[in-house]
Enzyme design. Structure first.
Site, short mmCIF file in Angstrom:
data_model
loop_
_atom_site.label_atom_id
_atom_site.label_comp_id
_atom_site.label_asym_id
_atom_site.label_seq_id
_atom_site.Cartn_x
_atom_site.Cartn_y
_atom_site.Cartn_z
NE ARG A 169 -3.20 -0.49 -8.12
CZ ARG A 169 -2.87 0.69 -7.60
NH1 ARG A 169 -1.79 0.81 -6.89
NH2 ARG A 169 -3.66 1.73 -7.78
CB SER A 175 8.92 3.53 -10.13
OG SER A 175 8.97 3.97 -8.82
CG MET A 176 4.14 6.19 -13.48
SD MET A 176 3.77 6.35 -15.19
CE MET A 176 2.23 7.19 -15.03
CB CYS A 177 3.00 1.43 -9.23
SG CYS A 177 2.28 -0.17 -8.90
CG LEU A 178 -1.66 4.74 -12.49
CD1 LEU A 178 -2.35 6.05 -12.25
CD2 LEU A 178 -0.28 4.98 -13.03
#
Lengths: 152, 624
Positions: free
Chosen positions: A94, A87-90
């Site tokens: 967000r 997963s990626m969250c930036l």
């Protein structure tokens, strides 16, 4: 809600004019909420030559809530979690920074930009981030290894 | 006749150019409304009561009039149109110049300026060699409009008007903007569809446009979920320019730019939803503010009235929660918090002016002292800081009375006492219908059903305790306990559990004498023994704690919660008050402090106890 109509429009737009190095498909034709993206590693990065599969899952509140982007292909990157979720969250992904006018195209462009230039300050993998900052050569080697191991 | 033809021809060609040109053919006259939209907005200064009817009025004059000069500067993009009335007399165009009268609605354009403009027609007519001049003149006026008639070139640098015209002109400006906006078409960035201006909304501060449907959906969703910070402009770039200032404050700044309720109402969000938004916003601010005082009534606990957070007005458009100023507030209170972290509870100390001790609950209107949390005792009484969870003997008696002789409303928990009548109650606070005996909600339409249903607990008990709750209940103990009955049963059960626990711990104590105490010098052992006799339960608990450091806290006021028994013990202790009933607390704490000192001295250690470990509402700590 504006949801489905907008998603269809976005999908049509992205098919007609897809961002560089990306191919977008719907794994299940009647399911607009799950997109599959194939992204080529940017040519000027350590991921060059790699081909990565990404899943873009849209929440049913989309576009009020951000889409969920995850790497299905394993990748050695400070901003991608090193587990089966990938997963990626930036940035705009967000929940508190997402704004409804953002589009999937922009998300994919962001993802590609992050592949080309990792953001170690915003890392989900602090170990990899440290390596990226302090031992760039080791990082490059590992990343390339993973590309040939998983992303060919 | 040739002249007539020329005049008719000229008016006809102008009509072709300006469709709104209105001709009176018999008199060879015509009127035209020229829209006034200068290329850049005109600055207008509105000042109260200009006595000389606007003629030659200037800011300097008005200021020297001795009036209270509360002036307001407003930038107007649209002004009421210039009304041109022109007559082409006999002899025009070759021998007689045309007659022109210029007027403006609300007389916003100064008279001298109008006269000057009117005189220009003759000048132009002469300059152009006495020919058909109307088109040239209208064009000339249009150019003057573009430059806002050079009104900003005067000494004041702006147009000065009496404040009586302010509303008329700003309303006109606003209405024109709206009609221009409504005539347009906009691409909504959310649904990605083009929408008519009438179905769109433009953000007041930043000017971003979205369609009403998307905005309503989004904000309703955000407010329902309680995501207050999400109620801001939805444009991705909006607010980013401010955010560049510094890293630490970045997110705060950005999220602070929430919308005013007025805007939400304007975009058609339901008023109840907007109210919820405003209430949540206010509550959030109140709760974040460490200086907020809460009502000491246990059933109320609402915040005290405060100038800092005025109550929400009935008309939400008047809500004064200015976001830009609250930004600073936030930073400031953050600094306070840092300061008070080092100086303990300095902020809770008595205020400098004793009269400032008065606090009034905003919900139940109880007037109380913000230092001692007693009912208001006047500005001159001496009082001491007290923890609101601790009750005085008087309050305890009152609390016990409330517990025994009232039934709480099942909705708002307000204690309700029945002095006479039937058991169908109607809450004085929130109008809930409920049963006085069991606290059940009743149907307002048919409240007596509850008492008429065979098998129900309250079957045929509508008139029980008719003479009030101090009257006689039935023998079987089913008498009045209201909604408090369960509470009392729980307390009873907990008390039993507590006793059982104490007995068990005492047993453990007998079997295994404390190892830690045995290693100390004789005097310390002695102390420990005194304590043992004094308070076996707490002593045992303190020793049983696994964490060596923690157990040396000199103020072990609240042992770690151990289920119901602890909760009740605390509940009771809170009720013990200061009036000599607190023998349990102080001597023990002193002993414990001494004990700890001795232990430390023996090991030659420093006190590593960290004040952060202390719970905020630690009762004994606060008393001392």
């Amino acid at each position: 809600m504006a949801g489905n109509k907008r998603i269809m429009k976005e999908f049509a737009d992205i098919q007609a004019n897809s961002p560089p190095g990306c191919t977008i498909t719907l794994p299940k034709e009647d399911d607009l909420l799950n997109w599959e993206v194939t992204m080529d590693g940017p040519s000027d990065s350590v991921y060059a030559g790699g081909r990565f599969k990404l899943a873009v899952a849209l929440p049913k509140e989309y576009p009020f809530k951000p889409p969920n982007v995850s790497f299905k292909t394993k990748i050695y990157h400070p901003n991608v979690s090193n587990d089966e979720r990938g997963s990626m969250c930036l940035g705009m992904l967000r929940a508190d920074e997402w704004k409804p006018p953002n589009k999937i195209v922009e998300v994919l462009k962001l993802v590609r930009a992050v592949l080309a230039a990792p953001q170690p300050e915003d890392a989900v993998e602090p170990g990899i981030a440290n390596e990226y900052k302090n031992e760039r050569r080791a990082f490059d080697k590992n990343a390339k290894e993973w590309v040939s191991k998983y992303a060919k | 006749m040739a002249e007539d033809d020329e005049r008719t021809e000229e008016l006809g060609s102008l009509e072709a150019i300006y469709p709104e040109f209105n001709i009176d053919h018999d008199r060879f006259s015509a009127t035209l409304e020229l829209a006034v939209t200068p290329s850049k907005p005109l600055l207008v200064r509105f000042i109260p009561q200009v006595t000389n009817n606007g003629k030659g009025s200037s800011y300097a004059q008005a200021a020297t009039n001795g009036n209270a000069h509360i002036e307001r500067d407003v930038e107007l993009s649209h002004l009421p149109p210039l009304h041109i009335e022109s007559t082409l007399p006999d002899g025009y165009p070759s021998t007689v110049a045309p007659k022109v009268t210029l007027t403006t609605q609300h007389d916003w354009l100064p008279k001298d300026r109008l006269v000057e403009l009117e005189s220009q027609v003759e000048r132009l007519w002469n300059e152009y060699g006495r020919c058909q001049i109307l088109y040239v003149y209208v064009d000339f006026l249009q150019q003057a409009v573009e430059r806002s008639f050079d009104l900003d070139q005067c000494a004041d640098g702006c147009l000065v008007l009496p404040s009586t015209t302010e509303k008329l002109l700003t309303d006109f400006d606003e209405a024109t903007k709206v009609s221009i906006f409504n005539a347009g078409t906009y691409d909504c960035g959310i649904c990605l569809e083009p929408k008519k201006g009438t179905r769109c909304y433009r953000m007041k501060k930043c000017g971003h446009v979205f369609c009403l449907q998307c905005l309503q959906d989004f904000y309703n969703n955000a407010i329902t979920e309680g995501d207050i910070t999400g109620v801001r402009c939805l444009d991705p770039t909006c607010g980013k320019d401010l955010a560049m200032a510094g890293d630490g404050r970045k997110r705060k700044r950005e999220s602070k730019r929430t919308l005013h309720p007025r805007e939400l109402l304007a975009m058609g969000v339901e008023e109840s939803m907007v109210r919820r938004y405003v209430e949540m916003k206010r509550k959030k601010k109140l709760e974040a503010d460490k200086t907020t005082i809460y009502c000491p009534r246990t059933w109320c606990q609402s915040p005290a009235r405060s100038n800092k957070y005025p109550p929400i007005p009935a008309d939400l458009t008047l809500y004064a929660g200015d976001d830009s100023s609250s930004d600073e507030d936030h930073v400031e209170s953050g600094a306070n918090r840092d300061g008070s972290a080092t100086s303990g509870k300095a902020s809770k100390g008595p205020p400098a002016d004793p009269a400032d001790r008065l606090a009034v609950c905003e919900k139940c209107n109880l007037a109380f002292c913000r230092v001692c949390y007693m009912g208001w005792h006047g500005p001159f009484a001496r009082c001491f800081p007290r923890d609101p969870t601790e009750l005085s003997a008087e309050e305890k008696a009152s609390y016990d009375y409330i517990r025994l002789h009232t039934s709480p409303c099942p909705t708002c928990s307000s204690p309700t006492q029945k002095t006479m009548g039937c058991n169908h109650m109607n809450c004085f606070q929130c109008n809930t219908h409920f049963c006085y005996l069991c606290g059940a909600w009743l149907d307002g339409g048919n409240p007596y059903q509850h008492f008429n249903k065979p098998g129900s607990e309250c079957y045929q008990r509508l008139w029980e305790l008719e003479e009030g709750d101090e009257g006689q209940g039935p023998e079987d103990g089913r008498g009045f306990a209201g909604g408090r009955r369960w509470e009392q049963m729980a307390i009873e059960a907990a008390r039993e559990a507590d006793a059982a626990e104490a007995a068990q711990l005492a047993q453990v104590e007998m079997v295994a004498p404390p190892a830690a105490a045995a290693q100390l010098e004789p005097i310390a052992v002695h102390m420990a023994q005194i304590r043992l006799n004094d308070e076996p339960v707490v002593e045992a608990q303190v020793r049983q704690r696994p964490n060596g450091r923690r157990r040396q806290n000199p103020f072990p006021a609240r042992p770690p919660a151990q289920g119901q028994a602890q909760a009740v013990r605390r509940h009771e202790r809170a009720g013990a008050g200061r009036n000599g009933t607190n023998q349990r607390g102080n001597p023990l704490a002193q002993d414990d402090g001494l004990q700890r000192f001795l232990e430390l001295a023996q090991r030659d250690e420093e006190d590593g106890w960290d004040s952060d470990e202390l719970d905020e509402d630690d009762v004994r700590f606060v008393i001392r």
